[in-house]
Scaffold this active site. Structure first.
Site, mmCIF file in Angstrom:
data_model
loop_
_atom_site.group_PDB
_atom_site.id
_atom_site.type_symbol
_atom_site.label_atom_id
_atom_site.label_comp_id
_atom_site.label_asym_id
_atom_site.label_seq_id
_atom_site.Cartn_x
_atom_site.Cartn_y
_atom_site.Cartn_z
ATOM 1 N N ARG A 1 4.510 -5.928 -3.235
ATOM 2 C CA ARG A 1 4.549 -5.913 -4.690
ATOM 3 C C ARG A 1 5.663 -5.035 -5.239
ATOM 4 N NH1 ARG A 1 -0.030 -2.622 -6.864
ATOM 5 N NH2 ARG A 1 1.528 -0.974 -6.976
ATOM 6 N N HIS B 1 -8.021 8.551 1.225
ATOM 7 C CA HIS B 1 -7.711 7.353 0.448
ATOM 8 C C HIS B 1 -8.532 6.153 0.925
ATOM 9 C CE1 HIS B 1 -4.855 4.117 -1.063
ATOM 10 N NE2 HIS B 1 -5.010 4.868 -2.132
#
Length: 698
Positions: A577, A448
Site C-alpha cells: 500500500r 503489535h
C-alpha cells in the site's frame, strides 16, 4: 494439514551487487509519494464529492504525521550521525529532498481544493465562503459571532521585552499581527500573536436564515483575520498572517531507566505538543522579515517553511463531511456480512475455523467471543493484546465485566501505540481498577501482535479459543480498514498463543512454537527461509511463486532475498500500500518482481504472505509488515491458515482479486514513479474492494 518443512536459514552470503544503493528507494520519499496516490482519489470524478473531500483531508493529515514522525526521525539521524539506510542517502540530502517533494504535494493539495473541490462543492450546494465573498448580512452575523463566541476566549499577546514569543502548540492555528501605534499604556506595538484555542471550531456553519444556503461554511482563520483589529483598539493593523508549526511527536522514554513506564509516559505526554519544531506553514503573502522572525523563534532552517495559498489547517474541512447530510455525495452505505450462529460462538468455532474479512465481514464475532466469554461460567481465563481500540470500546467493558465475574483476565496493553498513548493509559487504569491484570509488554519491543485467547472448560478438558488478526481491536477501523481475522480452536495454535502470553507477562525464556511465527524471534528468519525455498524450487526447474500483501516494505535482508529469488526465476507479486524500498523491473535483478499499490474506499491494511512451494502452498496472515521495526524490534505474530477452504478464500479475495484490480491499482515503476493501471480495450473494469462489497450484497 501439516505445514511443509522449511529449511534452516543461516545468514547467507550476500551478493555484493545486491548491496548497490541504486537498487533501493528511500523509505521516507516513498512514503511521501503514497500521499500523491491518496490525493489522486480526491481528484477522481468517479468518487462521490464529499468522499473526494475526505481523501484530500487524509492526504493533509498524513503529511502532518509524516513531519511529526518520519521527518523528525531523519532530523534526529542528522544530529546524531545515525548510519544511512540501504539507499545510501545522507540525512542532510534527504531533508532537502523531503522539502522539495512535500512542497510539490502541498501545492497539489491546495490546487485540488481551490480549483476542483471547492467549486464543485459550491455547485452542489455546499459552500465554503472566503472573506471576499461575504455579503453584508453574513459579515454582520460573523462579526457578532466573533465578539460573542470567539473574542472572549482569545488572549492576544503583544511581543516586547516583557512579553517574549509565546509557546506555540503543535499544529495549532495562530495569527501573527503587524501593528502600528501605541496602546493605552503608551507602549509602541509592532508584532502580536493570536493563538486560537482548540476549543474553538475550525469550521463555522452559517445559519440558513442568515446566509440563505443550508450548508454554508467559513474557516475560523478567515474570521480571525477579518476581525483581528477589534482586539487591538486604537492601533492600526498593517497585516495579519495565519501560521501553523508542526513539531516532533515521537515520544522517547528510556524504558530501562524508569521504574514505572506508565508514569514516565504520562510525563512525556505533557510536553509532547511543544517538542522540536519541524515545519512552518505560513500565509503566502506574509512578508519575508516576519517569516525570518518565525523561523528564528522556532529554530528552523529556511527549507522548513511552506507558503500556503489558503487556510493553513486545510485538513479541518473534514468537519464538513459529518455536518453535511447529503447521502448523494457520499459512498452508499453497506451492511457487513454477519456470521451465522454468532449467538453460540463457541459451538460455531469448535465446529471449524472461522475467517473474518473486514470490513466486508462484521466485527461482531470478535465482540461476541469476548462478551460470551465474560458471562460464560465455563470460561476460566481471557487474555488479550490491546494496541489500539476505540475510546468507548465495548471490548474494555466486556473485559471489565469478565473480571467482575471472577475470570482471570490479562490485558497486554501497548502504551507506546503512537498517538494513542493517552487513551491506552486511561483504559489501562480502568482495567486495573476492575481487577484485570494489565501488562505493558516487553522493554524495548512494542507489542503489535493482535491476539485473543479464551480458556474454557468443556467436560473434563480445557479448550482454548483464539482470535488472531492483521488489524487492531477497534470497531471503527474494522469498518474502514481491510483486515483479516481467524477464530480457531486448533489445539496447536492455542498452545502457541498461550506460550506467547506467558512470555509477555512473565520472564520466560525463548519458546519453541509449533505453528506460529513470532517477531523478533522466528518471523524474520521464517520469511527469509520461505523466500529461499521458492528460489531453490526455481533453481531446480520447479515453479517458484510468491504473492505478498502488506502496508510497507523496507527490510534490507528481505529485499535482497526477493532480488535473489527473482534472479533464480521466482515470479513475485507484491501488493504494498505505502512505502516500498524495493526497485522492481531492474534487468538481471528484479525483472520478475511486480509491485502494486491499491488505494480505494477502504484503507488496505491486511497482511498476507503466500508461498507456492511447488504446488503445496503455505499461507500466513500476520500483524507484521516487511519493515525492520516489525520483523526485528516488535512483538508480532504470523499465523498459518491450515484449513484449505479458508486458505483458498484468502488467496482469491485478498490476493488474486487485488492483482486483477485495474481501477484502483498503481504499479511501481523502475524509476520510483507509480503508474495508474487502466483497463485495456478488451478488459472488464475491476475494483477489488467493489467486488468484495458486491459479494456481500449478493
Amino acid at each position: 494439514m501439516t505445514p511443509p518443512p522449511v529449511p534452516a536459514m543461516p545468514e547467507a552470503h550476500v551478493d555484493d551487487a545486491l548491496l548497490d544503493p541504486s537498487l533501493y528507494f528511500n523509505r521516507e520519499l516513498s512514503q511521501l509519494d503514497f500521499n500523491f496516490r491518496v490525493l489522486a482519489q480526491a481528484r477522481d470524478e468517479s468518487v462521490p464529492l464529499l468522499e473526494r473531500l475526505r481523501f484530500l483531508c487524509i492526504s493533509c493529515t498524513n503529511l502532518d504525521e509524516f513531519f511529526e514522525i518520519r521527518a523528525a526521525t531523519v532530523r534526529h539521524a542528522q544530529d546524531f550521525a545515525v548510519p544511512v539506510a540501504a539507499d545510501g542517502m545522507s540525512p542532510a540530502t534527504l531533508l532537502r529532498r523531503i522539502h522539495d517533494r512535500a512542497a510539490e504535494l502541498v501545492d497539489a493539495q491546495y490546487r485540488c481544493w481551490s480549483a476542483e473541490l471547492r467549486p464543485a462543492l459550491f455547485d452542489a450546494g455546499v459552500r465554503v465562503l472566503g472573506r471576499e465573498s461575504w455579503n453584508a448580512r453574513q459579515t454582520r452575523w460573523l462579526r457578532s459571532y466573533f465578539r460573542e463566541e470567539i473574542m472572549p476566549v482569545l488572549s492576544p499577546l503583544g511581543l516586547d521585552p516583557a512579553h517574549p514569543f509565546p509557546k506555540i502548540l503543535n499544529k495549532s492555528l495562530n495569527i501573527i499581527v503587524v501593528l502600528k501605534g501605541k496602546d493605552a499604556f503608551g507602549r509602541s506595538g509592532h508584532l502580536a500573536v493570536v493563538r486560537a484555542p482548540r476549543s474553538l471550531p475550525r469550521i463555522i456553519q452559517l445559519p440558513k436564515k442568515v446566509s440563505g444556503g443550508e450548508y454554508d461554511f467559513v474557516f475560523l482563520s478567515s474570521v480571525l483575520s477579518e476581525f483581528v483589529a477589534e482586539m487591538f483598539p486604537g492601533m492600526q493593523v498593517k497585516g495579519a498572517y495565519q501560521f501553523r508549526v508542526t513539531r516532533n511527536s515521537e515520544l522517547i522514554v528510556d524504558e530501562e531507566e524508569v521504574e514505572n513506564l506508565a508514569l514516565a509516559l504520562r510525563d512525556e505526554l505533557v510536553g509532547r505538543g511543544y517538542l522540536r519544531a519541524m515545519r512552518l506553514e505560513i500565509a503566502a503573502n506574509c512578508p519575508k522579515p516576519i517569516v525570518r522572525t518565525l523561523l528564528e523563534n522556532f529554530e528552523l532552517p529556511a527549507n522548513a517553511v511552506y507558503r500556503i495559498h489558503g487556510a493553513v489547517n486545510l485538513n479541518r474541512i473534514i468537519q464538513i463531511y459529518d455536518q453535511v447530510d447529503r447521502p448523494d455525495l457520499k459512498y452508499p452505505p453497506f451492511v457487513p456480512r454477519q456470521l451465522p450462529d454468532v449467538d453460540a460462538i463457541f459451538e460455531r468455532v469448535a465446529a471449524g475455523d472461522v475467517l473474518l474479512h473486514h470490513p466486508f465481514d462484521a466485527f461482531t464475532p470478535v465482540l461476541e467471543l469476548i462478551r460470551q466469554a465474560a458471562d460464560d461460567p465455563n470460561v476460566l481465563a481471557i487474555k488479550q493484546t490491546l494496541y489500539r481500540t476505540a475510546k468507548d470500546s465495548a471490548i474494555i467493558e466486556h473485559l471489565v465485566q469478565a473480571a467482575r465475574n471472577g475470570k482471570d483476565v490479562t490485558a497486554v496493553v501497548e502504551l507506546r501505540a503512537r498517538f494513542d498513548e493517552e487513551a491506552n493509559l486511561d483504559f489501562a487504569d480502568r482495567l486495573q481498577e476492575a481487577g484485570v491484570q494489565v501488562v505493558y509488554g516487553v522493554v524495548g519491543y512494542k507489542t503489535h501482535a493482535k491476539m485473543l485467547l479464551v480458556v474454557r472448560r468443556e467436560g473434563r478438558k480445557l479448550r482454548r479459543y483464539v482470535h488472531l488478526g492483521t488489524g487492531n481491536y477497534h470497531t471503527g477501523t474494522a469498518r474502514a480498514y481491510t483486515d483479516l481475522g481467524l477464530v480457531t480452536a486448533d489445539p496447536a495454535i492455542g498452545s502457541d498463543v498461550h506460550l506467547i502470553f506467558q512470555q509477555l507477562s512473565g520472564l520466560a525464556p525463548a519458546i519453541r512454537l509449533e505453528r506460529l511465527l513470532q517477531s523478533p524471534f522466528t518471523l524474520h528468519a521464517g520469511v527469509l527461509a520461505r523466500i529461499e525455498r521458492e528460489a531453490a524450487h526455481a533453481r531446480a526447474g520447479r515453479p517458484g511463486r510468491i504473492i505478498a500483501k502488506m502496508n510497507a516494505l523496507n527490510e534490507p535482508q528481505v529485499v535482497r532475498a526477493l532480488y535473489a529469488a527473482s534472479q533464480a526465476g521466482v515470479q513475485i507479486d507484491l501488493i504494498v500500500r505505502g512505502a516500498c524500498t524495493l526497485r522492481p523491473g531492474v534487468p538481471g535483478v528484479s525483472e520478475n518482481i511486480r509491485v502494486r499499490s491499491i488505494v480505494g474506499r477502504f484503507l488496505e491494511h491486511s497482511r498476507v504472505y503466500w508461498f507456492g512451494n511447488d504446488d503445496d502452498p503455505e499461507l500466513f496472515c500476520t500483524s507484521a509488515d516487511w519493515l525492520e521495526r516489525n520483523l526485528l524490534r516488535r512483538v508480532e505474530t504470523g499465523f498459518p491458515i491450515l484449513d484449505p477452504a479458508i486458505a483458498t478464500r484468502i488467496r482469491e479475495e485478498a490476493l488474486d482479486n487485488y492483482l486483477a484490480d485495474n481501477l484502483n491499482a498503481w504499479e511501481l515503476q523502475p524509476d520510483g514513479s507509480y503508474l495508474k493501471i487502466e483497463p485495456g480495450d478488451d478488459e472488464t473494469p475491476h475494483s477489488a474492494q467493489a467486488a468484495l462489497l458486491a459479494k456481500i450484497c449478493a
